[in-house]
Each structure stands twice: as C-alpha cells, then as structure tokens.
Enzyme design. Sequence first.
Site, short mmCIF file in Angstrom:
data_model
loop_
_atom_site.label_atom_id
_atom_site.label_comp_id
_atom_site.label_asym_id
_atom_site.label_seq_id
_atom_site.Cartn_x
_atom_site.Cartn_y
_atom_site.Cartn_z
CB SER A 204 -64.57 74.58 119.40
OG SER A 204 -63.82 75.34 118.46
CE1 TYR B 176 -64.17 79.08 123.03
CE2 TYR B 176 -62.78 78.44 121.17
CZ TYR B 176 -64.04 78.56 121.74
OH TYR B 176 -65.16 78.18 121.04
#
Length: 706
Positions: A583, A596
């Site tokens: 990501s 995260y």
Amino acid sequence: MSVSTQQFKHVSYLWDDAKAAELAGDEVALLIYRSNLLGADLRLTNYGGGNTSCKAMAKDPLTGAETEVMWIKGSGGDIGTLKKSGLAALYVDRLRSLKNVYRGVEHEDEMVELFNHSIFDLNSKAPSIDTPLHGFLPFKHIDHLHPDAAIAIAAAKDGRQITQDLFGGTIGWVEWKKPGFELGLQLKACLDANPGIRGIMLGSHGLFTWGDTAYESYINTLEVIEKCAEYLEQNYGKKGPIFGGQKIESLPKEERLKQAAALAPILRGFCSSKQSMIGHFTDDERVLEYINSNDLERLAPMGTSCPDHFLRTKISPLVLDLEPAADLSDVKALKEKLTPAFEAYRQMYTDYYITCKHPNSPAIRDTNPVVILYPGVGMFTFSKDKQTARVAAEFYINAINVMKGSEAISEYTSLPRQEAFDIEYWLLEEAKLQRMPKPKVLSGRIALITGSAGGIGKAIAKKFVEEGAVVILNDMNAERLESAGEEFKKTYGKDSYGTAILDVTKSTDIKEAMDTAALTFGGVDIVINNAGLSISKTIEGHTEKDWDLLYDVLVKGQFFVTQAATEVMRKQDIGGDVINIVSKNALVSGPNNAGYGSAKAAQLHLSRLNAAELGADRIRVNVVNPDAVISDSNIWAGGWAEGRAKAYGITVAELPAYYAKRTLLNEIILPEDIANACFAFVGGLLKKSTGNVLNVDGGVAMAFVR
C-alpha cells in the site's frame, strides 16, 4: 423404434426418441446429435478421439442439382462437443474420384491437400486424415471410435481370430495401417470381400460401425461395443490373476495424496527442463490395480497401441523406483535418486528418435516423460497445459484398460516402435501442431493469489488466466470462494483453476493450499500475497486485538505464505515470483492509521529482505503499492470506509472522488489496474527485476520511493 436399455450394461444408451423426432429429416443435425451422445460416454471414445460422418443429398450451389455430400468431423474436433461448425462437408463423387490420381502408399500424404478439391461447404472445417476411411464406405451413417473394449481385442495377439469367433464373421478385420488414403481403400476392400458385415475391427487401432440411419448406426455401435465388453468381463481371471496379481499394496488414500503432493513439484521440475509444464495427478482404482501389479515391469515399457493413446502419452511411461511410503523430506537426496531415471528416459526417447527418424522427420521434441507412475501411490502426467495433462491421464487409463482386456483374453501387443514413430512424427501431425495457437505469455505458469475470491485478488486471477496461467483461487469464506469458482468455471473452463480454503493466519490452511496447488497443477510458480484487512482508528482507539489481527494477516500471513511457496519453488528449481500487494500507506503517514500503516511498512521491508535471500533460487520478490481500490474490496468493509471518511472530514460517498482528486493523475484506481501491475512483473519483460516497488495510486508524491 428404440430398444430396451436393459440390454446395455457396459455402455450408456442415451438416445431420446422425442429429441430425435425434432431433428427428423435433417441428417446433419442427427449426425451431430448422435456424435454428442457417443462422445458423452468415455467408454466409447475419449476427448478428441473418434470420428463420425453422414452422407446426405444437398443442392449443388453451382448447378442446382441434387448431389451426395459427406459431412464428417473436421480436423482436431471432439465428437462430444461437436457442432455444425466443426464438420467438414465434401462432394462424395469428387472425393472418391481421387482414386484416379492416387500414386500409392508412398505418396498418400499428398492426398490430404487434394481433399480441398472436394469441399462442398467452403465455410466448413478442414477435413481430417480419416476422411477417406468414411468416404469409400457406402453407408449413410458411420461411427469410427476407439472404445477400450474393442481395442483390447484389436490389440490382442489373437485379435483377428477372436473377432471372427466372437461375431461369427459379421465384423471384418483390417490389419494395422496408419490412417490415410490407403486405409480407406483397405476398408472398402474388406467390405467388398465380406458383404453384409456390420463393422470392421482395425488391428491395434479401433472400430468402424455403421447404419443407414443415425439411429441404426448408433445402436449398431453400442451393440458391438457391448458385446466386446461382455466378452472381456467373462474372461477376466480365467487365465489367472489380473495383471499377474498384486505385487504391492497401495497406501491409504490420505497417505497417497500426501506423498503425491510432496513429490509433484520435484517431478514437475524435472519435466520442465525444456518448457514449463502443468501437472495432473490421479489415484484412480484402475491405475492402482495396474501400477501395483506383477506385470507392470513387463507391460509399461511396451507402450500403448492405439495412435490416439500414444500421441498424448508418449511411447511409454517412466516408472519410479520408489517405495510407496518412502521418506520424501530430504529433497536433495530425492533429486539425486531420481536424476538417473530421468536421464535414462531422455536417452531412451532420443535413441527411439534417432533409430526411427526419416530424412524429412520433424526435429526431436521434448524428451521428458508425459506419464510418470508411482507404484502404490498413483499416476502423474505433465504437459503444456492442464487440459492436455488431464487428457493424457485419461488416455493412459484407456491404455491400461486395453492392456487389461488383451491380457485377459490373449496377450497384449503394442505397435512396433517404427510404426509408433511414423505416427508421432508424421508430417501431417506436425503440420497440425504448427497450426495450433501460439502459447500465451503465462502458459505453463501456476499462480496462487491469496484472497482471490473477490476484489483485487479476483481481478489478478482473471488477468493471469486470460494470459494463459492456471490459478488456485482461495478465500476464508467458503461461500464466496464457491461463487468465484463457479464464475471461473463458466468463463474460463474447469481446467483453469483449483480452489482452497485459506486463512493466512493458519499454518495448516497454508500447507493445504500449497498441497492443493501441487496435486491440481504440479506446484506453484507465482504467489501474490494479496489477502488483507484494514482497521482505521485513533491511537487511543486501537486495541491489542486490532494490532494482533493486522500483523497476523498482513505481516505474518505474507511471510508464512512466502515461506511455504519457497519450499515448493525450491523443489521445482525453475525459479518463481512473489508479489506482495502492500500500500502507499507503507510510505505515507496519515491520521488514524498507526496499526495498518506500520503493518504495511513491515510488509514492504519484509519484501526487500525476502528478495535479498531468494535471489539465488531465481525467485523474484516485488511489491505493488495500490491506493484507494474501493471496487468489490473487503478492505472497505467493517468500518474502514467510515473511519477514513471521518479522518478526512467527508462522507463515505465522497471517498472515491476525494482519493482521485488528491492524485497527480486525478484517476480512480480499479482492481484491474493492480492486476495489470502484477502482470507487468511476471509477464517476462521484467524477469531480471527483483526487490522493486511499483506504485499504482494515480500518483501520490508522498509515496514516491525515491
């Protein structure tokens, strides 16, 4: 009209009078109907095997006169799935007139091009080499099949006499002859010498049967094959135990699969020395009866008899000298033990080629075995794609059935090596191979994409299958996985995928998924670590449970899936690819993202570490960094979208536009964009690239690696 189905025990009587009545008067439609029924029963013929035809009157488009036309399965077709577009249509009189220019058996291959002068329907399929076999016989409907029960008699040492005795002279006999113009003339000569016969047995090859209507041909075919099968059944065991009796016992089912899964990647590596192969495994009871027998050592080297069999299975199989319960954990020692066996097989095949080749023979093909037998465990087959590997296994089971039947009633005989070579390296067969579509970029590659029942994972799986790969679909959710499997089956076919329940936090699931890949396709070449979840909370809102879940799935999951895949790839020793879907959050700091974002950062550096360690094994490890892929993604469930919207002070509905506007390209990112990025890494142009990061985020300057 129809007969009682009770008379058939060994074949399936599928004729439906009502359906046939709808087709009455259309002989071509009835041909297709009959063909599909025959092809639906693998006891009658296998995939791509056999040929069917009909002769009917049609209006000549040039003269308007009624003329006789033969409709016949075209080159490369399959009667079970035959449609009108798969038929060749020829003027019967023109085809038969080719006898006037036939120069003899030494020149019969040149007749194939002359078939084109007999074409009636210019849009029809190219005629096959079997065309004259049907054309010279006068019957309206003809079936040429390769039923195991008939070939068992045709391949028996006393096959001619058995045929004569069994059918009382109503079935003719033609000795082995390669299919072509000459064999067509021999069939006609056999009929002329034996008027009134109902069929002809082709030595070592198959069966011709016929009738004046589609139904008469169908029922005649079933009756002849039923009689052959019944005769074999009555004789099993009369000469002694089948295949000389059992030499070893099979492992229990669970142990067989465990051994097969452990061994398949090693075998695949050996078989992929020239090109990447896809595997198939079966422990069918018919296979076990044969490979566990005393006669295996005598029969296996003889090879098969029917051309349809050995064209797909090679001249003979490789039999492994391994104990069923052998310890397969020491991969290095196992490879050292198996290497001489593969070298010997390759040398045998090379000697076969050199001994039998002609001045104009095509170049030698891959010398690796197609069929590998592991006594007590099962049979492996390897070929260019899954369907071809699976069909090779089906055909070798046919060959086993033939050997079993021949041995029960007489003595099995295989084709002489030279005759087999002349079929395998036939210039017409080579031309057929050359006409086949070129392999796709990912042909021969096996991909396991975690979380591939939806979203990014499914998009990657679809892209890879479309580019020629086979995939192992997996997901935690069984219902979601089943739905994805049905979609792939409908869109790409049953040979494109396998399925496995996979929770990447469970080591047993990971092991079982890799075993599924090994048993279904032979191993794994590409692993995409895509499974993920997201939790967006403030520092004070994060719980230990949140933290552990994020790190268990994203970091530990990625590592342990990679670890398991590495073990398989090292067994294969043909390199591989690991792509980690990370990501932009691995590089960009933002609010409400501690768990995260830090887990994504760990994923990114773990990728670098793995790349550094696995380079020596030719295993490339690369990263794709997406951002804001909202479509069909689980990542947006469970409050994540609400959390991100709250962090940015907008509504959930505004998120896609918000994410697009903050990018340099002002683009919304779709799952297909991530799939294309993954393909860029594995498609061949970047095969010398490892440890790299490819951003697919529309352009987020803060996420630039450099």
